[in-house]
Design an enzyme around this catalytic site. Sequence first.
Site, PDB file in Angstrom:
ATOM      1  N   CYS A 435       0.827  -1.218   0.000  1.00  7.31           N
ATOM      2  CA  CYS A 435       0.000   0.000   0.000  1.00  7.31           C
ATOM      3  C   CYS A 435       0.857   1.262   0.000  1.00  7.31           C
ATOM      4  CB  CYS A 435      -0.958   0.015   1.194  1.00  7.31           C
ATOM      5  SG  CYS A 435      -2.147  -1.334   1.177  1.00  7.31           S
ATOM      6  N   ASN A 436       2.040   1.183  -0.596  1.00  8.76           N
ATOM      7  CA  ASN A 436       2.939   2.336  -0.674  1.00  8.76           C
ATOM      8  C   ASN A 436       3.375   2.502  -2.127  1.00  8.76           C
ATOM      9  OD1 ASN A 436       5.041   4.255  -0.394  1.00  8.76           O
ATOM     10  ND2 ASN A 436       5.490   3.528   1.673  1.00  8.76           N
TER      11      ASN A 436
END
Length: 818
Positions: A435-436
């Site tokens: 999620c980056n």
Amino acid sequence: METSGPPAKQEFLRKFGNSYGYPDGPKSIDEIRATEFKRLQGKVYLDHAGATLYSEKQMEEVTKDLLSNVYGNPHSQNDSSLATSDLISEARQQVLRYFKASPKEYKCIFTSGATGALKLVGEFFPWSKESHFMYTLENHNSVLGIREYALNKGATVFAVEIQKNENQCAKTQCNESSIKFVKHKIQRRSQYVLPENAQNGGLSGEVYNVFAFPSECNFSGQKFPLDIVNLIKNDSSRILGGQHKRGGQCMVLIDAAKGCATDPPDLEKFPADFVVLSFYKIFGYPTGLGALLVRHDAARLLNKTYFSGGTVSASISNTDFVRRRESVEQLFEDGTASFLSIAAIRHGFNIIDSLSIAAISRHTTSLASYTRKKMSELKHGNEINVCTIYGGENIKLGPTIAFNLRREDGSWVGYREVEKLASLSGVHLRTGCFCNPGACAKYLGLSHSDLISNFEAGHVCWDDNDVINGKPTGAVRISFGYMSTYEDAEQFMQLLESSFLSKSRKPFENGLVPSLKALQLSGAIQLKSITIYPIKSCTGFKALSWPLCNAGLKYDREWLLKGPSGEVLTQKKVPEMSLIYTLVDLKLVKLYVESPKCKEKLEISLLLSSSCVAEEIDVYGYRYQVHGYDDGINAWFSRAIGRPCTLVRCTSSKYQLCNSNPVRSTVMCRENRSLLSFANEAQLLLVSDDSVLDLNSRLCSKVQKDHVNVDATRFRPNLVISGSKPYSEDNWRSLQIGNALFTSLGGCNRCEMINLRNSSDQVHKSKEPLLTLASYRRNKGKILFGILLRYEDKIGDEEGLMNGKRWLHVGQEVYPTI
């Protein structure tokens, strides 16, 4: 510290002994693992960046607390309510102490987690068309989501990269002149929600900006210098440059969700305006609870519209009257607080305090430093590095390592392959982009066009598209927690060395592709058995003879079970399906089904009834015309597997069967007239009994307490042959059995399903035989065993059935073509 154990551990302890294992703590790391994490026996947990683990002692204290005390809804004045109010107040102070935040300067607002805290800031911040939302490129999606609020209110948004002058900047702290902000493209929306002169907060004439950064990157483990806080608050023109107008204030937000588990920001030295966290990242339990630490002056800027129970002093239902509470915490905590979860956090903090956060930081850093060094030294026999580790040099790193692996030919190992092999070895790790997206694109070298191209090719988060156009789409991540041990690191390194390190060897030495000499057949090859699996994922039955049709073996995988929401049920999800036994009687034209959980045997006619309900369903992305059955049949299967389900039968498919042979790299597609029922990849699966014998010899050579020989049925084949050299089937292009001709579509990629076995009507799961197969039958991420076949139907239905040419018989000779 005592330097006992194997030589490698002694060397580790000589270097890291003062940092590793809490030498000054109440218990050593080995005692902690033996007494408080007994459930980790046989497991290596390396996903503390995702969620760390709660200790047994911690949960015992939580349970004792809840069983000994009465905690009621805090929105009252009775004894249980007052007890809860006191507990919540004490918890707020404990959180503030953890971050060295003075109660005179900060408030602690409990939220549903770090994401909920970030959403609160984004939604209630006084954005205007002159505001700026700035954030480091390496930020979690939950931080990036704030830009939606900013852009919708007309604000300007841009990402930045932080560069440091290493000659002026130490690993932990920097002076103002040593940090440089490199801006990325400015983002604005031509249409936004608020009118030109309005803003979200009603503070006319004032401009407020936000700069957000993580204390530790959850992708690379890089720790950002907290001096950024004071630098921006003292001189926001450093980042705003010429856009710094009207004396606007710049607020600083720290995402401490990852970093606070081992190195919480010191808010006495670095007084950020907003800090977000989740408690399960620190001590594992409870989940669904986090906090927003907010400075008093920053809290006054947040303009909340909605009110709820607990956030108002008074309201009238039939007129526009409401008076909100003045307490910051009460104003922003909607409804009843999660007070039982809040009661649990003090027991988590007690665990952390007993060890000290400084000791936890030293302990986890020693493990990460040791592992990172060992990984960097790992090389194939041709000197190609096995590991590509992401993260800059000469920077402070947390206990997180993100990496990808290369084969000896330089090609990338997909992260799903790593995850699969790790799972078989009992190693728990994380894969993907975590999620980056900014850090992922930066470290993997993915341009905007690469990212769009990958998305258009079907790649989304958490899928299996791990390498596209020769580039990884994500990475592998391991991370250490306060209860991690040297043995965890060593077992992880053993996984890399045993499964991904290639030493100098001759081509095909692993047995995946036999030599030409091995392909010489030792006499006649015979068809040893025929098995039909009428219901997908249920147990099949053997036959001495069986007819073929244009979908393969007649009635094979023609039925399946669906869950209540339409999902396909398989043994991976429902192991009990392996206890459903089937038999087709061609003379009586019936399907018989039995289960140890059902007293009566089920009889289903093979003739399609006009009363059957027809529908179209999706199975793994392909459309099938099916017929359903009545409630009585569905109730029988629901009892058999212990969950609601329905039975459907395939009547036609729109499945385009294409497959590639990984050995020959040849793509073959079936003709349009060839049908495929509910089989995953091909009409038939063939397994060699001689290959199974070779596998068993390898299993026997391992030291295993629960070793059990596997037979061919473990692989759910349709056809079993004997009389060939082990794995010679890998190179067959086609084969003929009697008058029937079959084309090989290549090797069958195996999964954990072959690790399930039935014994006394019980389903048992182990790591074998998939783990052993992975050691010598792996090819570009696939673990191959057996070959997939397509039946070449050259004879019409009526003619073939009448003259018997469309039948297979046990004992027939098999004639392969290489």
